[in-house]
Write an enzyme that holds these catalytic residues in place. Structure first.
Site, PDB file in Angstrom:
ATOM      1  N   GLY A  89      35.265  45.942  20.063  1.00  0.00           N
ATOM      2  CA  GLY A  89      34.756  45.047  20.993  1.00  0.00           C
ATOM      3  C   GLY A  89      33.529  45.662  21.972  1.00  0.00           C
ATOM      4  N   HIS A 134      36.415  37.595  27.818  1.00  0.00           N
ATOM      5  CA  HIS A 134      37.494  37.950  26.614  1.00  0.00           C
ATOM      6  C   HIS A 134      38.723  38.595  27.344  1.00  0.00           C
ATOM      7  CE1 HIS A 134      33.170  38.351  24.964  1.00  0.00           C
ATOM      8  NE2 HIS A 134      33.987  38.096  23.933  1.00  0.00           N
ATOM      9  N   ASP A 175      30.105  37.887  31.184  1.00  0.00           N
ATOM     10  CA  ASP A 175      29.863  37.176  30.261  1.00  0.00           C
ATOM     11  C   ASP A 175      30.357  35.469  30.035  1.00  0.00           C
ATOM     12  OD1 ASP A 175      31.844  39.292  27.644  1.00  0.00           O
ATOM     13  OD2 ASP A 175      32.315  38.176  29.740  1.00  0.00           O
ATOM     14  N   ASP A 199      30.490  46.153  15.670  1.00  0.00           N
ATOM     15  CA  ASP A 199      30.327  45.828  16.990  1.00  0.00           C
ATOM     16  C   ASP A 199      30.552  46.978  17.946  1.00  0.00           C
ATOM     17  OD1 ASP A 199      32.478  43.323  15.822  1.00  0.00           O
ATOM     18  OD2 ASP A 199      30.412  43.124  16.176  1.00  0.00           O
ATOM     19  N   ASP A 251      36.468  38.860  32.887  1.00  0.00           N
ATOM     20  CA  ASP A 251      35.588  38.891  31.788  1.00  0.00           C
ATOM     21  C   ASP A 251      36.087  37.594  30.943  1.00  0.00           C
ATOM     22  OD1 ASP A 251      34.071  41.231  30.150  1.00  0.00           O
ATOM     23  OD2 ASP A 251      34.784  39.678  28.935  1.00  0.00           O
ATOM     24  N   HIS A 266      38.345  46.808  26.039  1.00  0.00           N
ATOM     25  CA  HIS A 266      38.991  46.498  24.705  1.00  0.00           C
ATOM     26  C   HIS A 266      39.438  47.969  24.083  1.00  0.00           C
ATOM     27  CE1 HIS A 266      37.875  42.524  24.635  1.00  0.00           C
ATOM     28  NE2 HIS A 266      36.721  42.716  24.700  1.00  0.00           N
ATOM     29  N   TYR A 295      25.836  39.549  28.807  1.00  0.00           N
ATOM     30  CA  TYR A 295      24.835  39.817  27.784  1.00  0.00           C
ATOM     31  C   TYR A 295      23.469  38.944  28.095  1.00  0.00           C
ATOM     32  CZ  TYR A 295      28.774  41.457  25.844  1.00  0.00           C
ATOM     33  OH  TYR A 295      30.009  42.443  25.832  1.00  0.00           O
TER      34      TYR A 295
HETATM   35  C1  LIG Z   1      28.799  43.358  20.194  1.00  0.00           C
HETATM   36  C2  LIG Z   1      28.891  42.497  21.520  1.00  0.00           C
HETATM   37  C3  LIG Z   1      29.681  43.284  22.710  1.00  0.00           C
HETATM   38  C4  LIG Z   1      27.581  41.670  21.722  1.00  0.00           C
HETATM   39  N1  LIG Z   1      28.073  40.172  21.483  1.00  0.00           N
HETATM   40  C5  LIG Z   1      27.212  39.198  21.682  1.00  0.00           C
HETATM   41  C6  LIG Z   1      26.600  38.974  23.134  1.00  0.00           C
HETATM   42  C7  LIG Z   1      25.250  38.474  22.810  1.00  0.00           C
HETATM   43  C8  LIG Z   1      24.923  38.868  21.477  1.00  0.00           C
HETATM   44  C9  LIG Z   1      25.935  39.328  20.616  1.00  0.00           C
HETATM   45  C10 LIG Z   1      29.297  40.250  21.141  1.00  0.00           C
HETATM   46  O1  LIG Z   1      29.805  39.171  20.723  1.00  0.00           O
HETATM   47  N2  LIG Z   1      30.087  41.403  20.870  1.00  0.00           N
HETATM   48  C11 LIG Z   1      31.133  41.486  20.613  1.00  0.00           C
HETATM   49  C12 LIG Z   1      31.250  41.709  19.220  1.00  0.00           C
HETATM   50  C13 LIG Z   1      32.567  41.827  18.554  1.00  0.00           C
HETATM   51  C14 LIG Z   1      33.598  41.712  19.500  1.00  0.00           C
HETATM   52  C15 LIG Z   1      33.497  41.841  20.990  1.00  0.00           C
HETATM   53  C16 LIG Z   1      32.223  41.553  21.307  1.00  0.00           C
HETATM   54  C17 LIG Z   1      32.220  41.487  22.958  1.00  0.00           C
HETATM   55  C18 LIG Z   1      33.183  41.910  23.704  1.00  0.00           C
HETATM   56  C19 LIG Z   1      33.133  41.711  25.062  1.00  0.00           C
HETATM   57  O2  LIG Z   1      32.014  41.270  25.747  1.00  0.00           O
HETATM   58  N3  LIG Z   1      34.148  41.785  25.889  1.00  0.00           N
HETATM   59  O3  LIG Z   1      34.344  42.001  27.272  1.00  0.00           O
HETATM   60 ZN   LIG Z   2      33.489  40.005  27.393  1.00  0.00          ZN
END
Ligand SMILES: CC1(C)CN(C2CCCC2)C(=O)N1c1ccccc1/C=C/C(=O)NO
Ligand SMILES: [Zn+2]
Length: 407
Positions: free
Chosen positions: A177, A206, A293, A127, A204, A169, A332
Site C-alpha cells: 500500500g 485505511h 485520505d 502500488d 487514516d 501498511h 491524495y
Molecule cells: C497507490 C495509492 C497509495 C494511491 N491510491 C489512489 C489515491 C488517488 C489515486 C490513486 C491508492 O489507492 N493507493 C493504494 C493502492 C493500493 C493499495 C493501497 C493504496 C493506498 C493506501 C493508503 O492510502 N493507506 O493509508
Molecule cells: Zn490511506
C-alpha cells in the site's frame, strides 16, 4: 538489614534529602521541567522535503504541506528539528534483513527490470513502485519519525510532528500500500525504550494493518484503528472480530466503517472509544497517524470528513497532556491534505490561523476559494445510526475486557 542499620539508612536518607533540597535552592532558578513552555517539535529539513516530493503517488505533497505551514508562520512557534536517516540497525529492529538489503540493492540500480521477480516477492511493484533513491526516501522518512520519538523520550517536548511519516501498511518482510519501511513501528519501538504502555491511534481511511500486526500479540502497545471496511477495499483486514492474539487479546481495537461518514458521526465515535481506552489502558504515550485520505474531496471518494473532524480527534488526544507523536499517512487530494495538516499543526501549537490561504509558492493550488476550509460533500452516508450503535457496543465490550491493574 538489622533494625539499627535500617534506622541509620533512614537518617542518612533524610540528610541526603536535606542536602539535595539545599543544593537545589542554591542553584540558579533552573527552569522547572514541568512548567517549561514546551514547544511543539516539527521535524523538517529541505532535504527531507525534497526527497519526499519525489514519491510518485503524492508528487510535491511534502512541499505543499511544509510551505503552507511556513506561510501561516507556524514554524516560529515550533522547535524545528532536522531528521537523520534511520540506521540499518534501527530499521532491522522490525524489518527482515533480506527485504531491506533488496531495497538497498535495487534502489540505486537504473536497470531494476532484471530484479522483476524478486521485486514482486517483496511487494515492490504496482502500488509500491520501485523508483530511484527509494532506500534514501524510506530511511529519511522513518529517521524523521525516530527523531520525533527521541524528542519525546528526552522530554524536551510534549508533541512531536512528522508529516512525512505514517506509513502504516509496511510489513516486516514486504512493501504494501505504498508503504516501504514502517516508520510508525520503528517510532513505537523507540518509545518502548522508556514507556511501558503505548497507545497507537490510526485515523487514516485505511486499516493500519502493518502496525497492528507488529503488536497484535503484546499488551504493551494498544492499536486502535478507525477505517473503511468493505469487501474488496484495501487492505481487507481490520474487522470487529480482529481483537489481537495471546497476551495481546483485546489490545487490538478495530472500528470498521462504511462510506460517507461525516464529522458529526466520526468525531464523537472516536472520542468516546478513545475515552474508554484511556480509562482502561492508561497509556503513557500516544502515537497518532493522521492520514487525510478520509477527507471530503479525496480521490479515494470514501469518507466525508473535514479537517475540523480530524482536528477534534487530535485535540481530544492532546488534552490528555501525554507525550504525543503526530504523523501523516494517506492523503491524495494534495491541497486538502496540506490544508488539514496545517490546521492540525496550528491546533497542536495552540495558534489560530486565518481562513485565507496566505500567498506562497503553491497558492494557485487552493483555488477557486483560496481558503483553509474543507467542506463536506453530499455523498450518501451508509453508516446508519443502527450500524454505528452496533459497532460502538461491540468495541466498548471488547475494551472493557482489558485491565492494566495488577489483575
Ligand atoms: C497507490 C495509492 C497509495 C494511491 N491510491 C489512489 C489515491 C488517488 C489515486 C490513486 C491508492 O489507492 N493507493 C493504494 C493502492 C493500493 C493499495 C493501497 C493504496 C493506498 C493506501 C493508503 O492510502 N493507506 O493509508
Ligand atoms: Zn490511506
Amino acid at each position: 538489614l538489622g533494625i539499627n542499620k535500617l534506622e541509620h539508612s533512614t537518617q542518612s536518607k533524610n540528610s541526603v534529602d536535606q542536602t539535595e533540597k539545599q543544593r537545589k535552592e542554591k542553584l540558579p532558578n533552573i527552569v522547572d521541567k514541568k512548567n517549561k513552555s514546551q514547544k511543539v517539535v516539527y521535524v523538517y529539513s529541505k532535504e527531507l522535503i525534497q526527497i519526499c516530493d519525489q514519491m510518485q503517488k503524492i508528487p510535491c505533497r511534502a512541499s505543499m504541506v511544509h510551505s503552507l505551514i511556513e506561510a501561516y508562520g507556524l514554524t516560529r512557534y515550533m522547535r524545528v528539528v532536522e531528521p537523520r536517516e534511520a540506521t540499518e540497525r534501527e530499521v532491522l529492529a522490525f524489518h527482515d534483513l533480506d527485504y531491506i538489503e533488496f531495497i538497498k540493492k535495487i534502489s540505486n540500480h537504473d536497470d531494476s527490470e532484471k530484479f522483476e521477480d524478486e521485486a514482486t516477492h517483496y511487494g515492490l511493484s504496482y502500488d509500491c513502485p520501485l523508483q530511484q533513491g527509494l532506500y534514501k526516501y524510506a530511511t529519511m522518512s522513518s529517521g524523521a519519525t525516530i527523531v520525533a520519538a527521541e524528542c519525546l523520550l528526552q522530554e524536551t517536548c510534549k508533541v512531536a510532528i512528522n508529516w512525512c511519516g505514517g506509513w502504516h501498511h509496511a510489513a516486516k518482510d514486504h512493501a504494501s500500500g505504498f508503504c516501504y519501511i514502517n516508520d510508525i513501528v520503528l517510532g513505537i519501538l523507540k518509545l518502548k525504550e522508556k514507556y511501558d504502555r503505548i497507545l497507537y491511534v490510526d485515523l487514516d481511511l485505511h486499516h493500519g494493518d502493518g502496525v497492528e500486526d507488529a503488536f497484535s500479540a503484546t499488551s504493551k502497545v494498544m492499536t486502535v484503528s478507525f477505517h473503511k471496511y468493505l469487501t474488496g477495499f484495501f487492505p481487507g483486514t481490520g474487522s470487529l472480530e480482529d481483537i489481537g492474539i495471546g497476551k495481546g487479546q483485546y489490545y487490538t481495537v478495530n472500528v470498521p466503517l462504511l462510506d460517507g461518514i461525516k464529522d458529526t458521526e466520526f468525531t464523537p465515535l472516536v472520542c468516546r472509544i478513545l475515552n474508554k481506552v484511556k480509562e482502561t489502558f492508561r497509556p503513557e504515550v500516544v502515537v497518532c497517524q493522521c492520514g487525510a485520505d478520509g477527507l471530503a474531496g479525496d480521490p479515494m471518494e470514501s469518507f466525508n470528513l473535514t479537517h475540523k473532524g480530524l482536528g477534534k480527534c487530535l485535540y481530544f488526544l492532546l488534552q490528555w497532556n501525554l507525550p504525543t507523536l503526530v504523523l501523516g499517512g494517506g492523503g491524495y487530494n494534495l491541497s486538502n491534505t496540506a490544508r488539514c495538516w496545517a490546521f492540525l499543526t496550528a491546533l497542536a501549537t495552540g495558534k489560530q490561523i486565518p481562513t485565507e490561504i496566505p500567498d506562497h509558492e503553491y497558492f494557485i493550488e487552493y483555488g477557486p476559494d483560496y481558503e483553509l476550509e474543507v467542506y463536506p460533500g453530499n455523498r450518501k452516508n451508509h453508516n446508519t445510526a443502527h450500524y454505528l450503535r452496533q459497532v460502538y457496543g461491540a468495541v466498548l465490550n471488547n475494551i472493557s475486557k482489558i485491565c492494566t491493574e495488577k489483575c
